[in-house]
Design an enzyme around this catalytic site. Structure first.
Site, mmCIF file in Angstrom:
data_model
loop_
_atom_site.group_PDB
_atom_site.id
_atom_site.type_symbol
_atom_site.label_atom_id
_atom_site.label_comp_id
_atom_site.label_asym_id
_atom_site.label_seq_id
_atom_site.Cartn_x
_atom_site.Cartn_y
_atom_site.Cartn_z
ATOM 1 N N HIS A 11 79.736 48.643 15.344
ATOM 2 C CA HIS A 11 78.787 47.559 15.350
ATOM 3 C C HIS A 11 79.151 46.498 16.378
ATOM 4 C CE1 HIS A 11 75.246 45.538 14.187
ATOM 5 N NE2 HIS A 11 75.929 44.423 14.376
ATOM 6 N N TYR B 128 77.476 44.165 20.267
ATOM 7 C CA TYR B 128 77.616 42.791 20.738
ATOM 8 C C TYR B 128 78.356 42.734 22.055
ATOM 9 C CZ TYR B 128 75.465 41.646 16.450
ATOM 10 O OH TYR B 128 74.548 41.587 15.440
ATOM 11 N N ARG C 292 65.847 61.120 13.283
ATOM 12 C CA ARG C 292 66.400 60.929 14.616
ATOM 13 C C ARG C 292 67.286 62.113 14.946
ATOM 14 N NH1 ARG C 292 71.516 56.867 14.155
ATOM 15 N NH2 ARG C 292 71.431 57.180 16.409
ATOM 16 N N ARG C 293 67.724 62.178 16.202
ATOM 17 C CA ARG C 293 68.714 63.171 16.611
ATOM 18 C C ARG C 293 68.305 64.596 16.232
ATOM 19 N NH1 ARG C 293 74.610 60.316 15.486
ATOM 20 N NH2 ARG C 293 74.690 59.320 17.523
ATOM 21 N N HIS D 72 64.800 50.972 17.247
ATOM 22 C CA HIS D 72 65.524 49.705 17.228
ATOM 23 C C HIS D 72 66.483 49.587 18.423
ATOM 24 C CE1 HIS D 72 68.036 46.378 15.944
ATOM 25 N NE2 HIS D 72 69.084 47.162 16.002
ATOM 26 N N PHE D 73 67.331 50.597 18.637
ATOM 27 C CA PHE D 73 68.286 50.362 19.708
ATOM 28 C C PHE D 73 67.706 50.589 21.097
ATOM 29 C CE2 PHE D 73 69.323 54.749 20.494
ATOM 30 C CZ PHE D 73 69.567 55.378 19.290
ATOM 31 N N HIS D 74 66.521 51.209 21.177
ATOM 32 C CA HIS D 74 65.874 51.216 22.478
ATOM 33 C C HIS D 74 65.258 49.864 22.800
ATOM 34 C CE1 HIS D 74 66.587 55.534 22.439
ATOM 35 N NE2 HIS D 74 66.394 55.489 23.734
#
Lengths: 564, 49, 158
Positions: free
Chosen positions: A236, A240, A452-453, A387-389
């Site tokens: 995580h 950041y 996903r994946r 989300h992470f895209h």
């Protein structure tokens, strides 16, 4: 007259005469070039994956979906990011800490570069020959070639040398300016690297003490749950490590670009310190639905995760306030008149603002994902990928593109031409549109249950799975837009590296000026031992008992398995 | 007394200058709240499978 | 800090507290927690030699209560098809005999991670009849996207 460089504006009274030293140019350009190389291969992989999953293409037998997925994750999420961040940080340190890096920093920097790039090349080669089809999270007991883990270790340990290089230049400045508060860019770079060093402890222990001995056969079994937990101790905070450099650009460079001021010298520092505290003791929100960790500790880390939202809330206000004050200083009236006064035609501004806009749904999705029971609605669905895209692949990456467009020519001594500037804006629009199609749709189809994946599949033509297919088409269209966007970005990179006309007036390295009303930051904000101590304490509180439990309630452990 | 009145004027002026920001951050906050509640609703509705 | 910023931060922080309160109340008073358990198994490659996974299947333990002992592997599940009457409460106990797998039933909150050596426990009541797809959502190898099963909830005859 031929093309005018974008920086020829009256607003910039700053020293547009800053020039990088040749040694620093080489070091920084090495990192940025490697990053863009990774971008090329990584985005090709991404395009092929999306087209395969939508059923538009069948892959040739030489390359599998999951190999591409592994390459995509490793090259974009681990390589492009790390190399770009390190290069950008070195550039800002050179600029703000006296004009150049010190010799020791350069040596450390090159050691870091070679370790990291060798590690990446080894790992990538193994991925391409199907010896490491384990995705960028490489969960045991799936076992890759031991040399893949060696490559990963080299990347991580190499990055520590990059961190030491950052610390070296910072410490040299501190010695020469005793008692002074450090320049904001340098402070933030140091804070980011402290976060990185703490976070990577988790994955370093996992790779060096578990995965490498196990994959070389020196040890039979591996404690799977422990390895996952160590990974997410790192995983995580990793995000950041990506986000904070983007925040650096927003806080430090953009105020100069919009002709505004940094109106607080303390709040941005505090923001970064809060990230040091709260980005690490939160890894369980990636492990909410697994056994081996009790509800109590999962919920505690959910509470800590909500705390890590706070510095982003602060940032939202600060950045918008900087824009509004700058716009109003130019004479804007009314509630939103200041928006029109901002330099929308400047790619150095446009790209990161596109990034900021996307960060709103991105952040909202993140809070949802971390919300304990709500995670069951979305875990391991395409909601996560969406989300992470939005966060990494848009907010962070578009900001990096906004940096590259002036940093590259600043390093190569070329002009940031009007054409490149326009192309930069086109690129950002393409990327934004593509990402809305891709990520937006992924959020929706993820809520509908699409995993996903996973490669193309219709799950026995079950009606639930068939309902996902039209959404895959939209996602594939988005991927095409994005791929074109990445080709344009690569063209911009190459053009500014090798083709744009040389100039004697280097492209300005924008560093924002502090407002006159900004007070000196309290000393404690730069007493690193306090914040490192607090960070370690929080991690100890959040992780000790769960770790002990993982040892006490450990099953016999797993043998290596190869499933591809 | 004069100090107080100039202090208040400066405060108001400062606030005037940040009205747009105030509006926009609350828009962001509202978006976060709405989307969170939407997924909460989905979660609760799926309790009755 | 400008007054507007203070107001914003109070609102933001309060929202986060509100979220935590809702989640906490659901956990503490409605018994709503994600899948869990500290139970472990014997060595994963031998997991079928010892209870409970030596006999995976669907077991009725009450008038409307069932226990599903589920084993996952590359690339399937045992039992693959689970048939239960409408209104049943099912207690899942699941594990993997090889790599990490998932059990995910799209359209529901059933979202389990199966870790070799560990047992995942989760309870769900099935009030609506139908044929539910469940699939593996944790990458496990070349056949990952083919890994699936069915939960058939038969409509009650009354």
């Amino acid at each position: 007259m031929a093309e005018t460089a974008v920086y020829d504006r009256k607003a910039n009274i700053d020293s547009s005469s800053f020039r990088f030293q040749p040694e620093d140019k080489r070091l920084i350009l090495a990192h940025l070039s490697f990053a863009f190389g990774a971008l090329l291969i990584g985005t090709i992989a991404g395009l092929l994956q999306t087209l395969q999953r939508a059923g538009w293409i069948t892959l040739p037998p030489q390359i599998g979906y999951y190999q591409l997925l592994t390459a995509h994750g490793v090259l974009l999420a681990l390589v492009f990011t790390t190399f770009f961040i390190v290069g950008y940080f070195y550039s800002g340190l050179a600029r703000t800490l006296g004009g150049e890096l010190n010799p020791r920093a350069r040596v450390l920097g090159w050691i870091g570069f070679y370790m990291m790039s060798v590690g990446v090349i080894i790992a990538t080669a193994l991925i391409l020959v199907n010896e490491a089809t384990v995705l960028y999270t490489f969960y045991a007991p799936m076992e890759a070639s031991p040399w893949f883990y060696v490559g990963a270790a080299l990347l991580v340990v190499g990055s520590w040398f990059s961190a030491f290089a950052v610390f070296s230049s910072y410490l040299r400045w501190r010695r020469e300016h005793k008692g002074e508060s450090s320049p904001l860019f340098a402070f933030m770079a140091v804070a980011t690297m402290i976060l990185w060093l703490h976070a990577t402890l988790g994955v370093a222990v996992e790779v060096v003490f578990q995965l490498i001995p196990w994959s070389f056969g020196w040890v039979d079994r591996i404690n799977v749950s422990l390895s996952r937990t160590l990974f997410w101790y790192f995983g995580h905070a990793l995000v950041y490590f990506w986000l904070l450099p983007a925040y650096v650009y927003w806080y430090v460079n953009i105020p100069k670009i919009v002709g505004g001021k940094i109106f607080s010298n303390s709040l941005p520092r505090l923001t970064f310190l809060l990230f040091i505290l709260f980005s690490i003791p939160v890894g369980f929100h990636h492990q909410l639905n697994e056994p081996g960790i009790t509800s109590f500790w999962k919920f505690l880390q959910v509470i800590l995760t909500m705390m890590v939202v706070v510095p982003s809330l602060l940032t939202a206000f600060s950045i918008l306030a900087t824009f509004e004050l700058a716009g109003r200083a130019k004479g804007a009236k009314g509630l939103f008149g200041w928006i029109k006064k901002l330099p929308w035609k400047d790619a150095r501004f446009f790209s990161p603002v596109m990034a900021m806009l996307i960060f709103v749904p991105a952040g909202a999705g993140g809070i949802i994902l971390a919300s304990y029971q709500l995670n069951q609605t979305v875990h391991n669905t395409w909601f996560v990928t969406g989300h992470f895209h939005m966060t990494l692949a848009s907010t962070v990456v578009l900001t990096f593109f906004g940096i590259a467009i002036w940093l590259i020519p600043s390093l190569t001594g070329r002009k940031l031409t009007r054409n490149m500037n326009r192309l930069g804006i086109v690129q950002a629009i393409l990327w934004g549109v593509g990402m809305i199609f891709l990520s937006g749709t992924m959020h929706i189809v993820g809520l509908m249950g699409a995993p996903r994946r996973s490669a193309y599949a219709t799950y026995g033509n079950h009606e639930v799975a068939m309902a996902w297919l039209p959404y895959y088409d939209i996602i594939a269209i988005g991927a095409v837009f994005l791929f074109v966007g990445s080709l344009i970005e690569l063209y911009i990179f190459l053009h500014l590296m090798f083709v744009a006309p040389k100039t004697n007036e280097p492209v300005q390295y924008p560093i924002g000026d502090m407002a006159e009303t900004a007070k000196e930051p309290p000393r404690i904000l730069e007493r690193w031992s306090v914040w490192i101590g607090l960070s370690l304490t929080l991690s100890i509180i959040a992780y000790t008992i769960p770790f002990i439990s993982l040892f006490e309630h450990a099953p016999p452990g797993s043998l290596p398995i190869r499933t591809w | 007394m004069a100090d107080l009145s100039t202090f208040n004027k400066k405060d108001e002026h400062e606030e005037e200058n940040l009205r747009g920001t105030f509006f926009l951050v609350f828009f962001i906050g509202g978006f976060i709240l709405l989307t969170w509640l939407a997924v909460l609703y989905i979660y609760l509705s799926r309790l009755q499978t | 800090m400008p007054r507007y910023e203070k107001i914003w931060m109070i609102f933001g922080f309060a929202s986060l507290i509100l979220f935590l309160a809702i989640l906490g109340i659901m956990a503490a008073f409605m018994g709503l927690n994600p899948p869990d358990s500290l139970r472990t198994t014997v060595a994963p490659e031998k997991v079928e030699t010892a209870p409970p996974f030596d006999q995976p299947g669907v077991y009725q333990i009450g008038p409307k209560e069932y226990r599903v002992v589920m084993l996952s592997y590359v690339f399937g599940y045992n039992p693959g098809t689970i048939t239960i009457p409408q209104g049943s409460t099912v207690h899942f106990e699941a594990t993997s005999r090889d790599v990490i797998h998932g059990v995910y039933v799209p359209g529901t909150n059933i979202n389990l991670m199966l870790i070799p050596g560990h047992i995942t426990e989760f309870t769900q009541t099935f009030n609506k009849p139908g044929e539910y797809l469940y699939l593996c959502h944790e990458y496990c190898g070349v056949g990952h996207h083919l890994m699936q099963g069915r939960i058939i909830v038969e409509p009650s005859t009354t």
